[in-house]
Design a protein around this motif. Structure first.
Motif, PDB file in Angstrom:
ATOM      1  N   ALA A  40       0.829  -1.204   0.000  1.00 32.76           N
ATOM      2  CA  ALA A  40       0.000   0.000   0.000  1.00 32.76           C
ATOM      3  C   ALA A  40       0.864   1.255   0.000  1.00 32.76           C
ATOM      4  CB  ALA A  40      -0.929  -0.014   1.213  1.00 32.76           C
ATOM      5  N   LEU A  41       1.937   1.244   0.817  1.00 32.22           N
ATOM      6  CA  LEU A  41       2.824   2.406   0.856  1.00 32.22           C
ATOM      7  C   LEU A  41       3.535   2.600  -0.484  1.00 32.22           C
ATOM      8  CD1 LEU A  41       4.409   1.959   4.416  1.00 32.22           C
ATOM      9  CD2 LEU A  41       2.787   3.734   3.708  1.00 32.22           C
ATOM     10  N   ALA A  42       3.957   1.505  -1.094  1.00 35.72           N
ATOM     11  CA  ALA A  42       4.655   1.607  -2.372  1.00 35.72           C
ATOM     12  C   ALA A  42       3.737   2.125  -3.474  1.00 35.72           C
ATOM     13  CB  ALA A  42       5.232   0.244  -2.764  1.00 35.72           C
ATOM     14  N   GLU A  58      13.190   2.872   0.800  1.00 36.82           N
ATOM     15  CA  GLU A  58      12.855   2.965   2.228  1.00 36.82           C
ATOM     16  C   GLU A  58      12.048   1.762   2.707  1.00 36.82           C
ATOM     17  OE1 GLU A  58      12.894   7.239   0.628  1.00 36.82           O
ATOM     18  OE2 GLU A  58      12.244   5.238  -0.025  1.00 36.82           O
ATOM     19  N   LEU A  59      11.426   1.038   1.779  1.00 36.62           N
ATOM     20  CA  LEU A  59      10.571  -0.092   2.145  1.00 36.62           C
ATOM     21  C   LEU A  59      11.306  -1.422   2.102  1.00 36.62           C
ATOM     22  CD1 LEU A  59       7.241   0.941   0.377  1.00 36.62           C
ATOM     23  CD2 LEU A  59       7.974   1.348   2.740  1.00 36.62           C
ATOM     24  N   GLY A  60      12.613  -1.414   1.882  1.00 35.60           N
ATOM     25  CA  GLY A  60      13.409  -2.626   2.003  1.00 35.60           C
ATOM     26  C   GLY A  60      13.286  -3.576   0.832  1.00 35.60           C
ATOM     27  N   LEU A  65      12.724  -5.043   6.154  1.00 38.83           N
ATOM     28  CA  LEU A  65      11.681  -4.021   6.108  1.00 38.83           C
ATOM     29  C   LEU A  65      12.206  -2.635   5.755  1.00 38.83           C
ATOM     30  CD1 LEU A  65       9.534  -4.970   9.250  1.00 38.83           C
ATOM     31  CD2 LEU A  65       9.042  -5.438   6.853  1.00 38.83           C
ATOM     32  N   GLY A  66      13.493  -2.507   5.491  1.00 40.82           N
ATOM     33  CA  GLY A  66      14.029  -1.182   5.221  1.00 40.82           C
ATOM     34  C   GLY A  66      13.969  -0.300   6.450  1.00 40.82           C
ATOM     35  N   ASP A  67      13.351   0.873   6.330  1.00 37.14           N
ATOM     36  CA  ASP A  67      13.263   1.818   7.444  1.00 37.14           C
ATOM     37  C   ASP A  67      12.077   1.553   8.364  1.00 37.14           C
ATOM     38  OD1 ASP A  67      15.451   3.072   6.357  1.00 37.14           O
ATOM     39  OD2 ASP A  67      14.282   4.619   5.321  1.00 37.14           O
ATOM     40  N   LEU A  68      11.206   0.638   7.996  1.00 35.54           N
ATOM     41  CA  LEU A  68       9.996   0.414   8.781  1.00 35.54           C
ATOM     42  C   LEU A  68      10.272  -0.430  10.024  1.00 35.54           C
ATOM     43  CD1 LEU A  68       7.278  -0.320   6.060  1.00 35.54           C
ATOM     44  CD2 LEU A  68       8.019   1.870   7.009  1.00 35.54           C
ATOM     45  N   GLY A 199       8.616   4.581  11.107  1.00 39.27           N
ATOM     46  CA  GLY A 199       9.623   4.727  10.059  1.00 39.27           C
ATOM     47  C   GLY A 199       9.110   5.227   8.733  1.00 39.27           C
ATOM     48  N   ILE A 200       7.816   5.553   8.629  1.00 43.08           N
ATOM     49  CA  ILE A 200       7.293   6.110   7.383  1.00 43.08           C
ATOM     50  C   ILE A 200       7.793   7.549   7.242  1.00 43.08           C
ATOM     51  CG2 ILE A 200       5.220   6.690   6.083  1.00 43.08           C
ATOM     52  CD1 ILE A 200       3.736   4.552   7.634  1.00 43.08           C
ATOM     53  N   PRO A 201       8.436   7.909   6.143  1.00 44.78           N
ATOM     54  CA  PRO A 201       8.891   9.295   5.973  1.00 44.78           C
ATOM     55  C   PRO A 201       7.750  10.291   6.173  1.00 44.78           C
ATOM     56  CG  PRO A 201       9.831   7.898   4.273  1.00 44.78           C
ATOM     57  CD  PRO A 201       8.845   7.049   5.007  1.00 44.78           C
ATOM     58  N   GLU A 202       8.045  11.420   6.806  1.00 47.30           N
ATOM     59  CA  GLU A 202       7.015  12.384   7.169  1.00 47.30           C
ATOM     60  C   GLU A 202       6.292  12.970   5.967  1.00 47.30           C
ATOM     61  OE1 GLU A 202       8.605  15.354   9.686  1.00 47.30           O
ATOM     62  OE2 GLU A 202       9.156  13.976  11.309  1.00 47.30           O
TER      63      GLU A 202
END
Length: 353
Positions: A40-42, A58-60, A65-68, A199-202
């Protein structure tokens, strides 16, 4: 309003499993949930399956999981978050309940150990279900929760057995001798599966609500996204200690399944990093974790986990109390980024009746 299909780690490929039927699993493990969250984020960043190069770094990757950082999954019913019952309650639904406490030393294949015993003689079995936050806080204080603080799984979802048959993609006809069975779940109204995501970018601003496929057969789920205030805003409180003795007696309970490198050692002596000495434990049956690798189009390797609710009984010196308190809500074992191995600290009393 539809059913959902989640399963355990039993093989489900054609020709695998033999006479062993895959069992339904609810709430689902973190694996299908993390996949749905990242997909969903991607999509919100322009990724599509036919444009794999647009996948945000960022999602790995399929293996991280990358940054999450995730916490859960937990249930939310009627607007209140629920937690799995620690494996220290014994009895029958709607009847008298009692707790497990360390018994006297006995000789067994592990040497001299203190096996758990019933604090009071009651009939029944280990209670499995869910607690409200107040109910879990009661258990962590060494008490028995009220009936209104305990929820049975049957009150929140129903299982439905389904039978399917293989269909030839080219002819669109059913293939003879290719039946399979699956166990679906039908959640009741107001039941949600909840995951905390960090970890979701702002500047991403994910949609406040959306629908997406979740679990087997691509059944659609309705998703809401909301912001939380602080990491511990929804977390149960740790009991207060009025310590007058030199010994601190405390419990360590898994709120989410835990993955450990040396499971046998963890069962006997508790997770690493816990001060004091483990003197007893109440451990549930191992659960298997599988999943589907969407990128490689193949099943993930099945791993064994200690189930949520496993509880260890400890004794430590009073000087270690601050260190013990600092463990409340932290993570043990491996795959912590996926929310596995989160623990809650409670208390117990010697000779409780």
């Amino acid at each position: 309003m539809d059913t959902l299909f989640f399963r355990d780690g039993t093989p489900f490929h054609l020709g695998e499993g033999g006479s062993v039927q895959p069992r339904g699993s609810f709430p689902p493990s973190i694996m299908p949930l993390q996949g749905a969250i990242r997909t969903a984020l991607a999509r919100g960043r322009g990724w599509r399956p036919n444009h794999p190069n647009r996948w945000p770094e960022e999602l790995g990757t399929p293996d991280d999981l990358g940054d999450l950082r995730l916490r859960g999954p937990f249930l939310r019913f009627g607007g209140e978050r629920l937690y799995p019952i620690p494996l220290v309650l014994f009895g029958k639904w709607g009847a008298e309940l009692t707790r497990l406490v360390p018994g006297e030393k006995v000789e067994c294949d592990l040497g001299q150990v203190r096996l758990p015993r019933l604090a009071q003689p009651v009939t029944g079995k280990m209670l499995e279900g869910w607690l409200t936050q107040d109910g879990l806080e009661s258990v962590l204080r060494g008490e028995v929760p009220a009936v209104t603080e305990i929820l049975q799984p049957e009150k929140m979802w129903k299982e439905e057995r389904r039978v399917g048959i293989l269909r030839n993609v080219d002819t669109r006809k059913a293939e003879a001798h290719h039946l399979y069975t699956a166990t679906h779940v039908r959640p009741v109204k107001d039941l949600m599966v909840e995951v905390d995501v960090q970890g979701i970018p702002e500047d991403w601003n994910p949609e406040a609500s959306l629908t997406l496929p979740l679990g087997g057969e691509g059944r659609m789920a309705y998703v809401t996204v909301s912001k939380k205030a602080g990491d511990q805003a929804d977390f149960p409180r740790m009991p207060e200690w009025s310590q007058t003795e030199d010994t601190v007696r405390f419990t360590v309970t898994l709120l989410t399944p835990g993955r450990y490198r040396n499971t046998c050692s963890v069962i006997q002596t508790g997770p690493k990093g816990i001060p004091g000495r483990c003197i007893s434990a109440s451990i549930g049956k191992m659960v298997s974790l599988g999943g589907w690798d969407l990128k490689r189009c193949r099943p993930r390797r099945s791993v064994s986990l200690l189930p949520a609710g496993c509880t260890w009984f400890y004794e430590a010196k009073v000087e270690q109390l601050d260190q013990i308190k600092g463990l409340h809500g932290t993570f043990t074992g491996e795959m912590n980024a996926y929310g596995m191995g989160q623990i809650a600290i409670g208390t117990w009393q010697e000779g409780t009746r």
